[in-house]
Design a protein around this motif. Sequence first.
Motif, PDB file in Angstrom:
ATOM      1  N   UNK A  53       0.832  -1.203   0.000  1.00 53.89           N
ATOM      2  CA  UNK A  53       0.000   0.000   0.000  1.00 53.89           C
ATOM      3  C   UNK A  53       0.867   1.254   0.000  1.00 53.89           C
ATOM      4  N   UNK A  54       1.921   1.275   0.829  1.00 53.13           N
ATOM      5  CA  UNK A  54       2.800   2.451   0.864  1.00 53.13           C
ATOM      6  C   UNK A  54       3.420   2.719  -0.509  1.00 53.13           C
ATOM      7  N   UNK A  55       3.797   1.656  -1.201  1.00 51.17           N
ATOM      8  CA  UNK A  55       4.384   1.823  -2.533  1.00 51.17           C
ATOM      9  C   UNK A  55       3.373   2.416  -3.502  1.00 51.17           C
ATOM     10  N   UNK A  56       2.120   1.958  -3.443  1.00 53.60           N
ATOM     11  CA  UNK A  56       1.074   2.505  -4.303  1.00 53.60           C
ATOM     12  C   UNK A  56       0.832   3.980  -3.962  1.00 53.60           C
ATOM     13  N   UNK A  57       0.932   4.338  -2.686  1.00 57.96           N
ATOM     14  CA  UNK A  57       0.759   5.734  -2.282  1.00 57.96           C
ATOM     15  C   UNK A  57       1.835   6.625  -2.905  1.00 57.96           C
ATOM     16  N   UNK A  58       3.083   6.160  -2.912  1.00 58.00           N
ATOM     17  CA  UNK A  58       4.166   6.944  -3.514  1.00 58.00           C
ATOM     18  C   UNK A  58       3.968   7.039  -5.026  1.00 58.00           C
ATOM     19  N   UNK A  59       3.583   5.929  -5.662  1.00 56.68           N
ATOM     20  CA  UNK A  59       3.344   5.944  -7.104  1.00 56.68           C
ATOM     21  C   UNK A  59       2.216   6.909  -7.455  1.00 56.68           C
ATOM     22  N   UNK A  60       1.156   6.915  -6.657  1.00 59.75           N
ATOM     23  CA  UNK A  60       0.033   7.826  -6.896  1.00 59.75           C
ATOM     24  C   UNK A  60       0.480   9.280  -6.755  1.00 59.75           C
TER      25      UNK A  60
END
Length: 357
Positions: free
Chosen positions: A309-316
Amino acid sequence: MSGPRRLRAGLIGLGAMGRNHARVLAGLDGVDFVGAQDPAGDPGGSLPVPVVTDLADLLALGLDYAVVACPTALHETVGLELAAHGVCALIEKPLALSVEEARRLVEAFESRGLVAGVGHIERYNPALRSLRTRLEASELGEVFQVVTRRQGPFPHRISDVGVVLDLATHDIDLTGWVTGQVYVSIAARTVSRSGRPHEDMLAAVGQLADGAMVNHLVNWLSPLKERSTVVTGDRGCYVADTLTADLTYYANAAIDTEWEALRTFVGVSQGDMVRYAIPKREPLLIEHELFRDAVDGKVAGIVSLREGLRTVEVAAAALASAREGVTMPVHSAEPAARHPRQRHSERVLNPASVADE
């Protein structure tokens, strides 16, 4: 007297990555690979297990866990269905298309006490595992910068996402993992030159919580395939080539120079170079072994859904920055992962392998 319990595993998606998962599952100790699901079936009949076209038929085989290797756009739907049936899941990266979808997956598996992980395979690359071990031992001193380069020809198998979610999520995850830090901001620019609706090139600059700078260059437009991670600190730099699984250390020189022109420069000079000898096991096999152990109730070093989830947050945040032309803060309700040097008691690797990570 019966032997140890064998886990029953299934596979969802038979694209290029799915077939790699199938190969590993077919020979994985302690696991019975019982079936796969893909809407197209298995036209070549190459798999050693039944291949069904509907997820319900795969679930009917009685699974302990499933590997989700279908397109990213289907991760949420498939993951929620697995969680509802009490099936653990190893979900290919990225966890989901959006932060909202990723959060729903986290809630679905955690609320049922199910083991679930994300397939960020670079964490199992021998070069990066060795790099992380050396950083946790403070061999580089303070980390100043992490630079990643990930480029190559366009992969025709990808149609539902651009380079940020497909490729850059590798670099986002590995950067946070090797340093033990979270992103606090990111500024990015993307372009699309291939005629697809998604971006195919990314240049990004980020900042980690400890102040270290991050640079990511990612694209699908280069005939040169490159997978490089460079970590620079006050004692030198490490260069990890994840295509060859090589790790090289460039030390700052400790020898005075009599050349006046160089002596007036306040900085560093080139010192010794060391290329480490590292055992090179297949990253995908390591990923499967650790996930199997986690499902079997053992402490294992899998990538949790919250980390995904944290990785998706950075990508977003990177995509938002590219759209709006501004530096974006990275907000996360998730706690930062503890630095590896604080986690020795949680290791699951055998003592002989720790030095070789």
